[in-house]
Design an enzyme around this catalytic site. Structure first.
Site, mmCIF file in Angstrom:
data_model
loop_
_atom_site.group_PDB
_atom_site.id
_atom_site.type_symbol
_atom_site.label_atom_id
_atom_site.label_comp_id
_atom_site.label_asym_id
_atom_site.label_seq_id
_atom_site.Cartn_x
_atom_site.Cartn_y
_atom_site.Cartn_z
ATOM 1 N N HIS A 18 0.837 -1.201 0.000
ATOM 2 C CA HIS A 18 0.000 0.000 0.000
ATOM 3 C C HIS A 18 0.876 1.257 0.000
ATOM 4 O O HIS A 18 0.698 2.147 -0.852
ATOM 5 C CB HIS A 18 -0.904 -0.010 1.240
ATOM 6 C CG HIS A 18 -1.811 1.174 1.327
ATOM 7 N ND1 HIS A 18 -3.101 1.168 0.843
ATOM 8 C CD2 HIS A 18 -1.613 2.426 1.835
ATOM 9 C CE1 HIS A 18 -3.655 2.351 1.041
ATOM 10 N NE2 HIS A 18 -2.769 3.138 1.657
ATOM 11 N N GLU A 19 1.811 1.310 0.941
ATOM 12 C CA GLU A 19 2.683 2.486 1.023
ATOM 13 C C GLU A 19 3.639 2.564 -0.164
ATOM 14 O O GLU A 19 4.026 3.662 -0.590
ATOM 15 C CB GLU A 19 3.472 2.473 2.336
ATOM 16 C CG GLU A 19 2.612 2.493 3.589
ATOM 17 C CD GLU A 19 1.651 3.667 3.634
ATOM 18 O OE1 GLU A 19 1.974 4.720 3.041
ATOM 19 O OE2 GLU A 19 0.571 3.538 4.243
ATOM 20 N N HIS A 22 2.038 4.599 -2.856
ATOM 21 C CA HIS A 22 2.194 6.040 -2.613
ATOM 22 C C HIS A 22 3.605 6.500 -2.991
ATOM 23 O O HIS A 22 3.786 7.524 -3.648
ATOM 24 C CB HIS A 22 1.949 6.350 -1.135
ATOM 25 C CG HIS A 22 0.530 6.183 -0.689
ATOM 26 N ND1 HIS A 22 -0.540 6.684 -1.404
ATOM 27 C CD2 HIS A 22 -0.004 5.583 0.422
ATOM 28 C CE1 HIS A 22 -1.668 6.397 -0.761
ATOM 29 N NE2 HIS A 22 -1.364 5.727 0.341
#
Length: 420
Positions: A18-19, A22
Site C-alpha cells: 500500500h505504502e 504512494h
C-alpha cells in the site's frame, strides 16, 4: 507460532505494498519523499537510500510515506541566526550547519539576514570575516540542513506535494489502494498457477484416499461419460447426480486412456447444514494454464471486491452491529483458523484482506486516502484548494475518531474471542 508469523507476514505485506504505491507515484511526480515507514511509534530499524529514509516502527498498525510539503518544513532561518555554510563544486551552499559549528572547521560562518529555502533558494547574510558587507549565497536544490549531526534535505517548492498538479497529487494518493488491488490480483494468479483453475469438464480431479471413488477404483483423469445411463456433459452433472444419491449404487461409464470401463460407486452419506448429500471423495478437475490463471486473477478480484461492497451496503442499510467489524485481534483469530487449512487458504485470505484494505482506504472518510481524494474533488469543482489548515483539522479529527473506533472494535474482539 505459525499463526503469529502468518499474521505478521500478511499484515506487513499489505501495508508495505500500500505504502509502496504512494512512494512510487509520489517519486514519479517529482515529490521529495522523506520517509517510507511500516508501523508507527519509535523507530526499530532505519536505513537511508537516496533521498528517503526507510524505517520499521514499533507499533504494527499501519504505515506512511512522509512527503515534503505535507507538514511544515522543519527549518526556518530567522534574521540574526548564525549558521555555517559548506559549498559544493559549483560554489552553491551544500550544507547549512545549524549548531555544533566547531565540528566543521571549513564551514563559513554568517549571520542570517534573509533566507529562502523554497522558492529563490538563496541565503543572505553577513560573513563572519566581512561583518560590514552583506552577501547572497545560492543554495543547491539538494542542500541539507545539519542539526545535532542529523542531515535533513531541504524541499524546494517544486519538490513539495502541494506544488504538483491536481492529477499528480490525486494519483499519488490513489496509488496506495490501487496497489492493494494489484497485489490481490497477482496473489490469485499465483494460486491459480500452483493449484490450477477449476474446469467444468467431466474429468475426475484428485482422489481422496478414504473416499468411495478410491475404493471403487476410479482414478484421477478418468473421463465420466454416463452415470446410470444418463449422459454426462459437464462436471456439474457429475456433482448433481452424486449429491442426490447417497448410499445408492451408481454405474459409472468412464474413459481411461481411450478405453471405456464400467465401475460401480456407492456415494457415502454426509449431512451439511441439515441437508443429506452423497460424496465420493473426488475434487473438481483443474487446468494449469497461464492464460486461465490470469483470467482467474481478474475473476477472483472482481468477485471479492463485489462481496465486500455488498457487506458495506449491509452496514450502511441500518443492519449495523459492532460484531460485524474486526480489528487486529479479530483478524488474528481468523488468520489462526485459516492457517490450519493450508498455505493456499492463507494466500487467498491475504488477497481478500488486501482488497478489503484497498476498499476501506477509498471510503470518503477524513484521514483515509478516500477522504483526501474527496478534498481533491472539491478542489476540482471550486477551481482552488481548500484551506490547508481547515483540511488538516478535519483529517486530525477524523484520525482521532478512527483510532477511537479501532479501540472499541479491538476491545469488542477481545471480549468475543477471549473473555466470553
Amino acid at each position: 507460532m505459525s499463526t503469529v508469523i502468518a499474521f505478521i507476514v500478511i499484515f506487513g505485506a499489505l501495508v508495505f505494498f500500500h505504502e509502496l504505491g504512494h512512494l512510487i507515484f509520489a517519486k514519479r511526480a517529482g515529490i521529495l519523499c522523506r520517509e517510507f515507514a511500516i508501523g508507527f511509534g519509535p523507530k526499530v530499524f532505519s536505513h537511508k537510500k537516496g533521498e528517503t529514509i526507510y524505517t520499521i516502527r514499533l507499533l504494527p498498525i499501519g504505515g506512511f510515506v512522509r512527503m515534503a510539503g505535507e507538514d511544515p518544513e522543519v527549518v526556518e532561518l530567522k534574521p540574526g541566526y548564525r549558521v555555517g555554510l559548506l559549498f559544493d563544486k559549483e560554489n552553491k551552499v551544500d550544507k547549512i550547519i545549524l549548531n555544533n559549528k566547531e565540528k566543521y572547521p571549513h564551514c563559513r560562518i554568517i549571520e542570517v539576514e534573509h533566507a529562502d529555502l523554497e522558492h529563490k533558494l538563496v541565503i543572505k547574510g553577513y560573513p563572519e570575516d566581512e561583518e560590514d558587507s552583506i552577501k547572497a549565497f545560492p543554495i543547491s536544490q539538494t542542500a541539507v540542513t545539519v542539526e545535532n549531526g542529523v542531515e535533513t534535505q531541504i524541499a524546494p517548492y517544486n519538490r513539495q506535494f502541494n506544488s504538483k498538479s491536481l492529477p499528480k497529487r490525486a494519483m499519488a494518493i490513489f496509488a496506495g489502494p490501487m496497489m492493494n488491488f494489484i497485489l490481490a490480483f497477482f496473489v490469485f494468479i499465483v494460486i491459480a498457477l500452483l493449484q490450477g483453475v477449476p474446469t467444468n469438464e467431466p474429468k475426475l480431479g484428485e482422489i481422496t484416499a478414504d473416499g468411495a471413488a478410491n475404493a471403487a477404483g476410479l482414478l484421477k483423469g478418468d473421463i465420466v461419460q454416463t452415470i446410470n445411463d444418463a449422459e454426462i456433459s459437464s462436471w456439474s452433472d457429475v456433482v448433481e447426480i452424486i449429491r442426490k444419491n447417497p448410499n445408492e449404487n451408481l454405474d459409472f461409464l468412464i474413459s481411461r486412456d481411450g478405453v471405456e470401463q464400467e465401475i460401480k460407486v456407492t456415494p457415502k452419506e454426509q449431512t451439511i447444514e441439515g441437508e443429506t448429500i452423497g460424496i465420493i471423495g473426488v475434487y473438481s478437475p483443474v487446468e494449469k494454464s497461464p492464460v486461465k490463471a490470469v483470467s482467474a486473477g481478474f475473476t477472483e478480484t472482481y468477485f471479492w471486491t463485489k462481496q465486500i461492497f455488498v457487506m458495506l451496503g449491509t452496514l450502511i442499510s441500518g443492519q449495523f452491529s459492532i460484531d460485524m467489524l474486526s480489528g487486529p485481534v479479530g483478524i488474528y483469530v481468523s488468520t489462526d483458523t485459516v492457517v490450519q487449512s493450508g498455505i493456499y487458504y492463507v494466500m487467498k485470505w491475504a488477497a481478500i484482506l488486501s482488497i478489503n484494505l484497498g476498499i476501506m482506504n477509498l471510503l470518503p472518510l477524513p484521514a483515509l486516502d478516500g477522504g483526501r481524494l474527496m478534498f481533491f474533488a472539491v478542489e476540482a469543482v471550486r477551481g482552488k484548494p481548500v484551506d490547508r489548515h481547515k483540511e488538516g483539522l478535519v483529517h486530525f479529527i477524523g484520525f482521532a475518531l478512527l483510532m477511537l473506533l479501532m479501540l472499541v472494535v479491538t476491545w469488542n474482539d477481545i471480549q468475543r474471542f477471549f473473555l466470553d
